[in-house]
Design a protein around this motif. Structure first.
Motif, mmCIF file in Angstrom:
data_model
loop_
_atom_site.group_PDB
_atom_site.id
_atom_site.type_symbol
_atom_site.label_atom_id
_atom_site.label_comp_id
_atom_site.label_asym_id
_atom_site.label_seq_id
_atom_site.Cartn_x
_atom_site.Cartn_y
_atom_site.Cartn_z
ATOM 1 N N SER A 257 0.942 -1.326 0.081
ATOM 2 C CA SER A 257 -0.111 -0.230 0.167
ATOM 3 C C SER A 257 0.843 1.244 -0.094
ATOM 4 O O SER A 257 2.081 1.203 0.557
ATOM 5 C CB SER A 257 -1.006 0.042 1.137
ATOM 6 O OG SER A 257 -0.318 0.141 2.412
ATOM 7 N N GLY A 258 0.502 2.370 -0.465
ATOM 8 C CA GLY A 258 0.910 3.647 -0.387
ATOM 9 C C GLY A 258 0.395 4.484 -1.758
ATOM 10 O O GLY A 258 0.745 4.108 -2.515
ATOM 11 N N ALA A 259 0.061 5.703 -1.083
ATOM 12 C CA ALA A 259 -0.703 6.472 -2.114
ATOM 13 C C ALA A 259 0.254 7.173 -3.018
ATOM 14 O O ALA A 259 -0.076 7.588 -4.268
ATOM 15 C CB ALA A 259 -1.631 7.571 -1.724
ATOM 16 N N ALA A 260 1.573 7.160 -2.508
ATOM 17 C CA ALA A 260 2.697 7.747 -3.299
ATOM 18 C C ALA A 260 3.389 6.809 -4.540
ATOM 19 O O ALA A 260 4.316 7.352 -5.098
ATOM 20 C CB ALA A 260 3.833 8.286 -2.382
ATOM 21 N N PHE A 261 2.658 5.612 -4.426
ATOM 22 C CA PHE A 261 3.386 4.601 -5.508
ATOM 23 C C PHE A 261 2.610 4.209 -6.637
ATOM 24 O O PHE A 261 1.445 4.231 -6.679
ATOM 25 C CB PHE A 261 3.619 3.215 -4.548
ATOM 26 C CG PHE A 261 4.520 3.225 -3.300
ATOM 27 C CD1 PHE A 261 5.508 3.975 -3.136
ATOM 28 C CD2 PHE A 261 4.078 2.719 -2.072
ATOM 29 C CE1 PHE A 261 6.214 4.229 -2.128
ATOM 30 C CE2 PHE A 261 4.777 2.782 -1.008
ATOM 31 C CZ PHE A 261 5.946 3.632 -0.945
ATOM 32 N N ILE A 262 3.347 3.775 -7.562
ATOM 33 C CA ILE A 262 2.923 3.177 -8.597
ATOM 34 C C ILE A 262 2.407 1.974 -8.981
ATOM 35 O O ILE A 262 3.436 0.945 -8.333
ATOM 36 C CB ILE A 262 3.503 3.843 -9.789
ATOM 37 C CG1 ILE A 262 3.811 5.230 -10.255
ATOM 38 C CG2 ILE A 262 3.208 2.930 -11.354
ATOM 39 C CD1 ILE A 262 4.847 5.603 -11.275
ATOM 40 N N GLY B 57 -2.099 -0.422 6.026
ATOM 41 C CA GLY B 57 -3.166 -0.884 4.979
ATOM 42 C C GLY B 57 -4.579 -0.203 5.142
ATOM 43 O O GLY B 57 -5.563 -0.520 4.999
ATOM 44 N N ASP B 58 -4.607 0.631 6.222
ATOM 45 C CA ASP B 58 -5.962 1.456 6.509
ATOM 46 C C ASP B 58 -6.655 1.925 5.413
ATOM 47 O O ASP B 58 -7.952 2.050 5.455
ATOM 48 C CB ASP B 58 -5.877 2.319 7.903
ATOM 49 C CG ASP B 58 -4.889 3.560 7.515
ATOM 50 O OD1 ASP B 58 -4.249 3.276 6.343
ATOM 51 O OD2 ASP B 58 -4.873 4.469 8.531
ATOM 52 N N TRP B 59 -6.100 2.444 4.354
ATOM 53 C CA TRP B 59 -6.868 3.257 3.240
ATOM 54 C C TRP B 59 -7.446 2.191 2.417
ATOM 55 O O TRP B 59 -8.526 2.236 1.820
ATOM 56 C CB TRP B 59 -5.739 3.967 2.412
ATOM 57 C CG TRP B 59 -6.446 4.771 1.313
ATOM 58 C CD1 TRP B 59 -6.562 4.368 0.008
ATOM 59 C CD2 TRP B 59 -7.296 5.722 1.487
ATOM 60 N NE1 TRP B 59 -7.505 4.975 -0.848
ATOM 61 C CE2 TRP B 59 -7.700 6.341 -0.139
ATOM 62 C CE3 TRP B 59 -7.906 6.729 2.440
ATOM 63 C CZ2 TRP B 59 -8.716 7.286 -0.302
ATOM 64 C CZ3 TRP B 59 -8.631 7.815 2.053
ATOM 65 C CH2 TRP B 59 -8.931 7.985 0.738
ATOM 66 N N GLU B 60 -6.540 1.145 2.227
ATOM 67 C CA GLU B 60 -7.180 -0.289 1.673
ATOM 68 C C GLU B 60 -7.991 -1.117 2.371
ATOM 69 O O GLU B 60 -8.616 -2.079 1.853
ATOM 70 C CB GLU B 60 -6.113 -0.893 0.870
ATOM 71 C CG GLU B 60 -5.057 -0.007 -0.226
ATOM 72 C CD GLU B 60 -4.120 0.764 0.369
ATOM 73 O OE1 GLU B 60 -4.156 0.762 1.702
ATOM 74 O OE2 GLU B 60 -3.280 1.606 -0.429
ATOM 75 N N MET B 61 -7.994 -0.906 3.838
ATOM 76 C CA MET B 61 -8.828 -1.699 4.554
ATOM 77 C C MET B 61 -8.214 -3.244 4.625
ATOM 78 O O MET B 61 -9.012 -4.262 4.303
ATOM 79 C CB MET B 61 -10.211 -1.742 4.263
ATOM 80 C CG MET B 61 -10.958 -0.507 4.578
ATOM 81 S SD MET B 61 -10.798 0.013 6.308
ATOM 82 C CE MET B 61 -11.888 -0.990 7.037
ATOM 83 N N GLN B 62 -6.774 -3.467 4.526
ATOM 84 C CA GLN B 62 -6.141 -4.696 4.592
ATOM 85 C C GLN B 62 -5.063 -4.642 5.279
ATOM 86 O O GLN B 62 -4.461 -3.701 5.789
ATOM 87 C CB GLN B 62 -5.940 -5.050 3.091
ATOM 88 C CG GLN B 62 -4.513 -4.112 2.558
ATOM 89 C CD GLN B 62 -4.141 -4.465 1.100
ATOM 90 O OE1 GLN B 62 -5.139 -4.895 0.286
ATOM 91 N NE2 GLN B 62 -3.107 -3.712 0.678
ATOM 92 N N ALA B 63 -4.808 -6.040 5.710
ATOM 93 C CA ALA B 63 -3.632 -6.188 6.631
ATOM 94 C C ALA B 63 -2.428 -5.781 5.801
ATOM 95 O O ALA B 63 -2.245 -6.108 4.513
ATOM 96 C CB ALA B 63 -3.566 -7.524 7.224
ATOM 97 N N GLN B 64 -1.343 -5.577 6.351
ATOM 98 C CA GLN B 64 -0.195 -5.301 5.608
ATOM 99 C C GLN B 64 0.837 -6.926 5.952
ATOM 100 O O GLN B 64 1.041 -7.266 7.091
ATOM 101 C CB GLN B 64 0.831 -4.281 6.118
ATOM 102 C CG GLN B 64 0.324 -2.823 6.097
ATOM 103 C CD GLN B 64 0.079 -2.540 4.545
ATOM 104 O OE1 GLN B 64 -0.937 -2.803 3.949
ATOM 105 N NE2 GLN B 64 1.279 -2.578 3.920
#
Length: 654
Positions: A65-70, A108-115
């Motif tokens: 996850s990460g909003a800054a990643f492609i 992973g809170d934005w994606e609602m998933q575990a890391q």
């Protein structure tokens, strides 16, 4: 070996040995590359970097996850990445894409998933407890590396690099701190390296170009691997065509991206150790790599030298250095390159204090490509601080006839005043501004204060860059004697962190043994004042309405400053306001959360206030004429980046 000699990585020819390392930009739209990203990387290629590695940290799997990643695992990313590749290739450079999985170092809170991570070992940089990867998870992520590599090939990248540095599950598998597994992916080095080797092999099967490994040589975290482990790591990891050296983890980025607040980790010896353990080209860097560092890195055995923040400060550093020309230097402030990305400040994308074009490449052409001014103009600039000098140099380069008048005996203004103690590198900016003014042919008049009556009508335009006035401690606000921190700084010769400059006693300002400092500034000047006081007083209590002093300092710098202050004995009192300083010196503090009050009886009270714009000249001229402008702190006291931006923006449009 010379920085500008051609080189090879595997069978890939590279025009020179200067590399632009991946830097997080946040130029990403829903997992896809943007035009801004292509322009940002193209500028570094056009500026002389023979190899561009990036975009930074492209993701290989939806579980990262990460909003800054492609999202490199997604075929929809290919068109945008193709545009990035084409932009770099058109400038004659090579480009290698970097792949990663964030593992435990994101959330992973934005994606609602575990890391996913090797073990349930959380990073100090993220609050979530990660999920231990199952065998199925491991296989799925390995498939993701292969798919992402195939997508990069379809986009035209010249090679692929796997990140085993910060933000990397690969490094976490290598780490005894993050990997407590007891299966075939844990235990000794060979077991912990297995996942890395399998990822390298999976990528090599799907790409025709070289496959590199970007490796942290030490994690710098308690329980993590250390520089002394480099031989064991490189003895266990295999299958890469080049090795790129970095250091640290996401949790230690205040050290790995060492700025004005801390001394950087020593990397030359570990890099030399790594060179001795591999038979492939090594890419080396220092925490702030400059052109002058290249010989030392080559002596350590590297074949390529990587740059990041220096090429943010001046994208044309390498081409200018090759031509023997001057370039603007990075001042190690971390205010925009890191804070804009990690702290989501300044619009949330990468920028640079001393280079307003960085992060605005689609909006602003390079200064070397600016067209001459449309009309000849005689322009008077009042004030030789950063805003005035930046304006003067750029305007003169565009062909305008610029005269700069400065009341002091030298240029630099409050930038020069600030360049002491931890901010000593700010003097590099002042020196570069002075050099630019001289090179542009600006007529400089020093010891030349200006009043409104002194400004002749013959000027086509007047630019007021008079800066800001130091704060005044009003007598009617406190009955007792209070020392102005700006007077203390002016009297000091540069007290600061270890290795950051000479210390002087600043005897012009009397300080007692027991000092209470009140932070009404909230930025790094509070740290400077505190360090000076710790040189002179027996005890220093630093009081702030925030949780701790200098709270608004950039997050990459703040931990180092806090450590320096506390390491030298300062005590912090947070959530308190300074209500009163009585005639006998008694101080009343009010708890901003509960409203309760308490008192102190220090020998000296020091207040760090806030500056105000020196706007009198502008307001008077504005009443008299139409063609008057003001820039920088004369508009409103702000950080250094706004002075550069204001000055350059006006010079570009006049």
């Amino acid at each position: 070996m010379n920085l500008f000699d051609p080189g090879e990585i595997g069978e890939l020819p590279v025009p020179n040995r200067g590399v632009f390392r991946p830097v997080r930009t946040r130029f990403v739209d829903d997992g896809l590359a943007t035009d801004e990203l292509a322009a940002h990387l193209e500028a570094r290629a056009a500026g002389g970097a023979g190899l561009v590695v990036g975009p930074a940290q492209m993701l290989v799997h939806p579980s990262a996850s990460g909003a800054a990643f492609i999202d490199a695992y997604d075929a929809d990313a290919i068109p945008g990445l193709s545009a990035v590749v084409d932009a770099v290739h058109e400038s004659g450079s090579r480009i290698i894409g970097q792949l990663t999985h964030t593992g435990a170092e994101s959330r992973g809170d934005w994606e609602m998933q575990a890391q996913l991570a090797p073990s349930a070992s959380p990073s100090d940089a993220a609050y979530e407890m990660p999920k231990t990867m199952t065998t199925a998870d491991v296989e799925s992520v390995l498939d993701g590396f292969a798919t992402a590599a195939e997508n990069l090939g379809a986009a035209g990248f010249d090679g692929v690099e796997l990140a085993a540095g910060p933000f990397s599950v690969l490094r976490q598998f290598l780490s005894p701190r993050y990997n407590a597994r007891t299966d075939e992916y844990g235990g000794e080095w060979d077991g912990r390296a297995r996942f890395v080797n399998e990822a390298l092999a999976a990528v090599a099967d799907r790409t025709d170009g070289p496959v590199g490994l970007h490796l942290s040589l030490a994690e710098l975290e308690y329980g993590g691997y250390e520089f002394g482990d480099v031989p064991d790591i490189l003895g266990a990891v295999e299958g890469f065509d080049y090795l790129s050296c970095t250091v640290g983890t996401r949790a230690t980025y205040n050290q790995t991206h060492a700025g004005v607040s801390v001394s950087p980790p020593e990397m030359l010896e570990p890099i030399a150790t790594a060179v001795d353990r591999v038979d492939v080209p090594v890419v080396g860097r220092l925490p702030y790599t400059t052109v002058d560092d290249a010989p030392d890195l080559f002596d350590a055995g590297v074949e390529f030298v990587s740059f990041t923040r220096q090429l943010l400060a001046d994208a044309e550093t390498l081409s200018k250095a090759a031509a023997g020309e001057r370039y603007d230097r990075c001042i190690q402030c971390n205010q925009k390159c890191l804070e804009g990305v990690y702290g989501h400040a300044h619009g949330g994308h990468v920028e640079c204090v001393v280079n307003p074009r960085t992060g605005r490449e689609t909006e602003l052409p390079a200064l070397s490509e600016l067209s001459p001014a449309a009309l000849p103009q005689r322009i008077l600039v009042v004030g030789g601080g950063p805003a005035g000098t930046r304006f003067a140099a750029v305007a003169a380069e565009r062909g305008l006839d610029v005269t700069l008048r400065e009341a002091r005996s030298g240029l630099g203004g409050q930038l020069t005043d600030a360049a002491q103690g931890p901010l000593e590198p700010f003097e590099w900016a002042a020196a570069d501004l002075r050099a630019a003014v001289e090179a542009a042919g600006v007529q400089v008049e020093l010891d030349a204060p200006v009043s409104a009556a002194d400004v002749e009508p013959s000027w086509d335009a007047v630019v007021v860059a008079t800066g800001a006035d130091a704060p005044v401690i009003p007598d009617d606000e406190y009955e007792g004697s209070v020392v102005n921190a700006f007077d203390l700084l002016a009297a000091s010769g540069g007290a600061g962190l270890e290795g950051r400059g000479e210390r002087s006693e600043g005897d012009a300002v009397e300080i007692g043994d027991d000092v209470l400092l009140f932070d009404d500034n909230r930025w790094v000047i509070t740290v400077q004042a505190g360090l000076i006081l710790l040189d002179r007083a027996e005890s220093v209590e630093m009081v702030s309405t925030d949780h701790y002093p200098a709270f608004r300092t950039e997050q990459p710098n703040l931990p180092g400053f806090v450590a320096a202050l506390q390491g030298r004995g300062a005590t912090f009192t947070g959530n308190r306001a300074l209500d009163e300083v009585a005639a006998d010196g008694t101080v009343t503090l009010r708890n901003t959360l509960t409203g309760e009050t308490e008192t102190r009886s220090p020998d000296t009270v020091v207040v760090v206030g806030r500056r105000r714009a020196s706007e009198e000249l502008y307001l008077e001229l504005d009443r008299r004429r139409d063609d008057v402008y003001r820039i920088g702190d004369a508009v409103s006291p702000r950080k250094l980046d706004r002075a550069y931006y204001d000055g350059e923006s006006l010079a570009r449009r006049l």
